[in-house]
Enzyme design. Structure first.
Site, PDB file in Angstrom:
ATOM      1  CB  SER A 125     -16.666  67.645  19.210  1.00  0.00           C
ATOM      2  OG  SER A 125     -15.959  67.708  20.487  1.00  0.00           O
TER       3      SER A 125
ATOM      4  CG  ASP B 116     -14.059  69.809  20.963  1.00  0.00           C
ATOM      5  OD1 ASP B 116     -13.003  69.022  21.422  1.00  0.00           O
ATOM      6  OD2 ASP B 116     -14.786  70.321  21.759  1.00  0.00           O
TER       7      ASP B 116
ATOM      8  CE1 TYR C 233     -14.192  72.806  28.701  1.00  0.00           C
ATOM      9  CE2 TYR C 233     -14.589  75.034  28.407  1.00  0.00           C
ATOM     10  CZ  TYR C 233     -14.053  73.823  28.133  1.00  0.00           C
ATOM     11  OH  TYR C 233     -12.806  73.739  27.110  1.00  0.00           O
TER      12      TYR C 233
HETATM   13  C1  GLA Z   1     -14.531  70.053  25.489  1.00  0.00           C
HETATM   14  C2  GLA Z   1     -14.140  71.623  24.941  1.00  0.00           C
HETATM   15  C3  GLA Z   1     -12.698  71.476  24.445  1.00  0.00           C
HETATM   16  C4  GLA Z   1     -11.934  70.804  25.395  1.00  0.00           C
HETATM   17  C5  GLA Z   1     -12.360  69.572  25.953  1.00  0.00           C
HETATM   18  C6  GLA Z   1     -11.710  69.076  27.355  1.00  0.00           C
HETATM   19  O1  GLA Z   1     -14.767  69.194  24.466  1.00  0.00           O
HETATM   20  O2  GLA Z   1     -14.976  71.964  23.888  1.00  0.00           O
HETATM   21  O3  GLA Z   1     -12.196  72.512  24.013  1.00  0.00           O
HETATM   22  O4  GLA Z   1     -11.549  71.599  26.534  1.00  0.00           O
HETATM   23  O5  GLA Z   1     -13.940  69.717  26.664  1.00  0.00           O
HETATM   24  O6  GLA Z   1     -10.572  68.423  26.930  1.00  0.00           O
END
Ligand code: GLA
Length: 382
Positions: A123, A169, A219
């Site tokens: 992140s 995140d 996603y």
């Molecule tokens: C990414 C997204 C989060 C979450 C994760 C999976 O990091 O930014 O918001 O959905 O995937 O848990």
């Protein structure tokens, strides 16, 4: 040191000094793809961050230097002023999201640099959003609560980066606390800190060094699958807003009505929501074997039912089993990035060395290893 590098670059670029801030990347012990389904997650901020130096410049224009991209971008703060460079969308987006929420943001000069590995599922973009949200809030005395800063970061992803992510995140990056994970209810944003007491174990990230970019934005498709199942259930149970409200009995009621694919996505999520609770109480009791057991189950679900893993990551997960790791799973959005491993200290070196050799022999890539510490979230550092 990274801060010295940042400060001299800022001085050179702008001929002055500013205020220094940091905001970290995150891990997530368990609760994957649960945030946008309104359930609990268990992330923590880590000892890798984006560092920012910033000052107000008294004009209506902002100038931002990315040290890693070696590029300066200048932009105004109206909606029409969105810069070209992708990295600058995050900075511009955060300023816009704060303005939309009533913040009186004016021109600023900023330079930033980071040590969060890119594309590893840690992140770095949330860290970038959070550090700017935190700093701009202070610099222009906006008076936002930390929760609003996390939401402004998420709004940036939705409206300026085109990713319909959940809140996990940004929340972890803003609210992180040294030595603690955050048990966050993503439906209400209520949270509690859970001490990350690992005894004689460590958290080790194995970076597969692959990131599969899939064309059809998986996603968002996973999100849609979850929403379709919720829609079917809500016809019978109008109080249900997301999968966090769903029971196994409700799932069974709609099994024949939704597609088999959507159904198994939801099966993973409903199970994962239960596992977060199991892991939280296990962690509080010091039952690390139970934590690890659930991590492996999560991996199986992400591989077989939610289908966001990949060959390289599954291989790393198998290595973890083979070399005696207590718990291991793919972490983050998926399709590459890292596994998170809960490893007893006495097997750690062997696990790392053997896994590196095996992975290199199989894929011709040397995985990277990060020994993470759980640290504080967004903060002013000088
Ligand atoms: C990414 C997204 C989060 C979450 C994760 C999976 O990091 O930014 O918001 O959905 O995937 O848990």
């Amino acid at each position: 040191m990274i801060i010295d590098q940042l400060h001299s670059a800022f001085e050179k670029q702008f001929g002055a000094s500013g205020t220094l801030y940091a905001s970290p990347g995150r891990i997530n012990l368990i609760g994957e793809h649960v945030d946008y389904n309104g359930g609990y997650v268990l992330p923590g901020a880590i000892d890798k961050a984006i560092y920012l130096e910033i000052r107000a410049n008294g004009t209506s224009k902002s100038r931002v230097l990315s040290i890693d991209f070696n590029e300066v971008v200048e932009f105004g703060l109206d909606e029409a002023d969105k810069p070209q460079q992708t990295w600058a969308h995050y900075v511009f987006g955060v300023a816009r999201e704060l303005i939309k929420r009533g913040g009186k943001i004016q021109g600023f000069d900023a330079a930033f640099v980071g040590n969060i590995p890119l594309g590893a599922g840690l992140s770095s973009s949330a860290a970038l959003e959070s550090v700017f949200a935190f700093a701009l809030n202070e610099l222009f005395a906006c008076g936002f609560e930390k929760k609003d800063l996390a939401l402004a970061g998420q709004g940036t992803e939705h409206n300026y980066a085109g990713v319909k992510c959940g809140i996990m995140d940004q929340f972890a990056s803003v609210f992180g606390k040294k030595g603690n994970l955050i048990r966050l209810n993503c439906g209400t944003l209520e949270y509690e800190y859970v001490p990350c007491l690992l005894g004689n174990h460590r958290l080790v990230l194995m970076d597969s060094c692959v990131k599969h970019t899939l064309v059809d934005s998986p996603y968002d498709r996973r999100r849609e699958s979850c929403e379709k199942v919720v829609e079917a259930i809500a016809k019978k149970h109008p109080q249900v807003r997301w999968l966090a409200d769903v029971t196994w009995d409700m799932m069974k009621e709609v099994q024949g009505e939704v597609s088999a694919e959507d159904y198994k996505r939801a099966v993973y999520i409903v199970g994962e929501i239960e596992r977060v609770e199991l892991v939280c109480s296990a962690l509080k009791k010091g039952d690390l074997a139970e934590v690890g057991r659930n991590m492996y189950i999560t991996h199986d679900g992400l591989r077989d039912d939610f289908e966001v893993s990949c060959e390289e990551i599954d291989f790393l997960n198998e290595c973890a089993k083979k070399y005696g790791v207590l718990g291991s799973r793919i972490m983050g959005g998926g399709y590459g990035g890292c596994t998170i491993n809960l490893v007893a200290k006495d097997v750690c070196d062997n696990f790392i060395e053997k896994t590196k050799q095996d992975y290199h022999a199989k894929f011709g890539i040397m995985p990277k290893v990060y020994d993470v510490k759980v640290e504080d979230g967004a903060r002013r550092i000088a």
